[in-house]
Design a protein around this motif. Structure first.
Motif, mmCIF file in Angstrom:
data_model
loop_
_atom_site.group_PDB
_atom_site.id
_atom_site.type_symbol
_atom_site.label_atom_id
_atom_site.label_comp_id
_atom_site.label_asym_id
_atom_site.label_seq_id
_atom_site.Cartn_x
_atom_site.Cartn_y
_atom_site.Cartn_z
ATOM 1 N N TRP A 279 3.093 -46.906 3.479
ATOM 2 C CA TRP A 279 4.540 -47.138 3.595
ATOM 3 C C TRP A 279 5.136 -46.765 2.250
ATOM 4 O O TRP A 279 4.919 -47.434 1.249
ATOM 5 N N ALA A 280 5.874 -45.664 2.202
ATOM 6 C CA ALA A 280 6.519 -45.189 0.985
ATOM 7 C C ALA A 280 8.028 -45.286 1.166
ATOM 8 O O ALA A 280 8.556 -44.896 2.212
ATOM 9 N N SER A 281 8.720 -45.800 0.151
ATOM 10 C CA SER A 281 10.158 -46.020 0.273
ATOM 11 C C SER A 281 10.869 -45.611 -1.003
ATOM 12 O O SER A 281 10.393 -45.893 -2.104
ATOM 13 N N ASP A 282 12.019 -44.955 -0.839
ATOM 14 C CA ASP A 282 12.844 -44.648 -2.006
ATOM 15 C C ASP A 282 13.824 -45.783 -2.312
ATOM 16 O O ASP A 282 14.740 -45.616 -3.115
ATOM 17 N N ALA A 283 13.634 -46.909 -1.654
ATOM 18 C CA ALA A 283 14.328 -48.182 -1.916
ATOM 19 C C ALA A 283 15.654 -48.325 -1.190
ATOM 20 O O ALA A 283 15.904 -49.334 -0.553
ATOM 21 N N GLN B 37 15.548 -44.230 2.566
ATOM 22 C CA GLN B 37 14.609 -43.992 3.659
ATOM 23 C C GLN B 37 13.277 -44.690 3.410
ATOM 24 O O GLN B 37 12.803 -44.794 2.270
ATOM 25 N N HIS B 38 12.669 -45.149 4.517
ATOM 26 C CA HIS B 38 11.270 -45.561 4.543
ATOM 27 C C HIS B 38 10.474 -44.450 5.228
ATOM 28 O O HIS B 38 10.917 -43.895 6.240
ATOM 29 N N TYR B 39 9.290 -44.168 4.693
ATOM 30 C CA TYR B 39 8.400 -43.167 5.280
ATOM 31 C C TYR B 39 7.065 -43.837 5.580
ATOM 32 O O TYR B 39 6.459 -44.441 4.700
ATOM 33 N N ALA C 41 6.679 -41.499 10.816
ATOM 34 C CA ALA C 41 8.050 -41.944 11.084
ATOM 35 C C ALA C 41 8.833 -41.973 9.783
ATOM 36 O O ALA C 41 8.286 -42.252 8.706
ATOM 37 N N THR C 42 10.129 -41.688 9.891
ATOM 38 C CA THR C 42 11.080 -41.829 8.791
ATOM 39 C C THR C 42 12.226 -42.688 9.294
ATOM 40 O O THR C 42 12.847 -42.356 10.305
ATOM 41 N N ARG C 43 12.487 -43.789 8.603
ATOM 42 C CA ARG C 43 13.451 -44.777 9.080
ATOM 43 C C ARG C 43 14.399 -45.188 7.949
ATOM 44 O O ARG C 43 14.038 -45.109 6.775
ATOM 45 N N PRO C 44 15.605 -45.678 8.277
ATOM 46 C CA PRO C 44 16.558 -46.072 7.230
ATOM 47 C C PRO C 44 16.111 -47.314 6.466
ATOM 48 O O PRO C 44 15.515 -48.240 7.034
ATOM 49 N N ALA C 45 16.402 -47.319 5.174
ATOM 50 C CA ALA C 45 16.134 -48.460 4.297
ATOM 51 C C ALA C 45 17.439 -49.190 4.001
ATOM 52 O O ALA C 45 18.525 -48.626 4.156
#
Length: 208
Positions: free
Chosen positions: A37-41, A44-46, A55-59
């Motif tokens: 689970w990688a996130s740019d905070a 987006q969450h990847y 999956a790519t989802r909103p953060a």
């Protein structure tokens, strides 16, 4: 196959908004998976399975609350994990797609600088620092290569606790984990395997 539930419920927005979701076809019974689970905070969450973006989802636009203790093998509430966890890595940045693919291919996170790394080679010590884990009922077992005492088995009541490896909240982050869920995690209920739940549940990962 079964899904992963990622949860970033946080009180930061003040309105109960929850930024979580489900990604299908992530797990099979008694089969190791490399999950990241990688996130740019704040954007987006990847989520990656075996080195490939699933999956790519909103953060949350104000970031994710990273403060608190963490648990491996559970989140401290609800159903807990049944299975084996081999290696866990925490990163205080968003790990890129190429590095995630390389980690999955190399079968280790050692090629990328970590905030904390738990190889579980005989203990739950942090291999890159002093943020060692406290083992609560988990038992050593063979790892994904068959090496003895190289992973921890969890029976639905055990966990490993540690202080948050992140220096502050609201920063980019990544979690990487090798895990092998066993039949007890496939009973129709969600079973948390990493994260925390102390007033908030952010970030945490669950299998069903």
């Amino acid at each position: 196959q079964s899904a992963v539930h990622y949860d970033t419920r946080t009180t930061q927005l003040g309105d109960g908004t929850r930024f979580g979701g489900i990604v299908d076809a992530m797990f099979a019974v008694d089969t190791y998976v490399h999950l990241v689970w990688a996130s740019d905070a704040t954007n987006q969450h990847y989520l990656y399975k075996n080195g490939v973006n699933a999956a790519t989802r909103p953060a949350p636009p104000q970031g994710v609350d990273l403060h608190d203790d963490y648990r491996i093998g559970g989140v401290g509430s609800g159903g807990e994990f049944h299975g084996v966890i081999d290696e866990v890595s925490f990163f205080a940045f968003q790990v890129g797609a190429a590095d995630i693919a390389a980690m999955a291919g190399a079968q280790t996170s050692g090629s990328v600088s970590t905030s904390a790394l738990y190889l579980f080679t005989g203990n739950a010590d942090d291999a890159t620092g002093t943020n060692h884990g406290a083992v609560n009922g988990a038992t050593l077992t063979a790892d994904r290569f068959g090496s003895p005492n190289g992973a921890y088995a969890f029976d639905g009541t055990a966990d490993i606790t540690l202080i948050t490896p992140f220096s502050g909240g609201d920063e980019a982050f990544s979690l990487a984990i090798w895990l092998n869920p066993l039949p007890g995690s496939f009973d129709g209920n969600w079973h948390g395997f990493i994260g925390y739940q102390q007033g908030t549940r952010s970030p945490s990962l669950w299998v069903n």
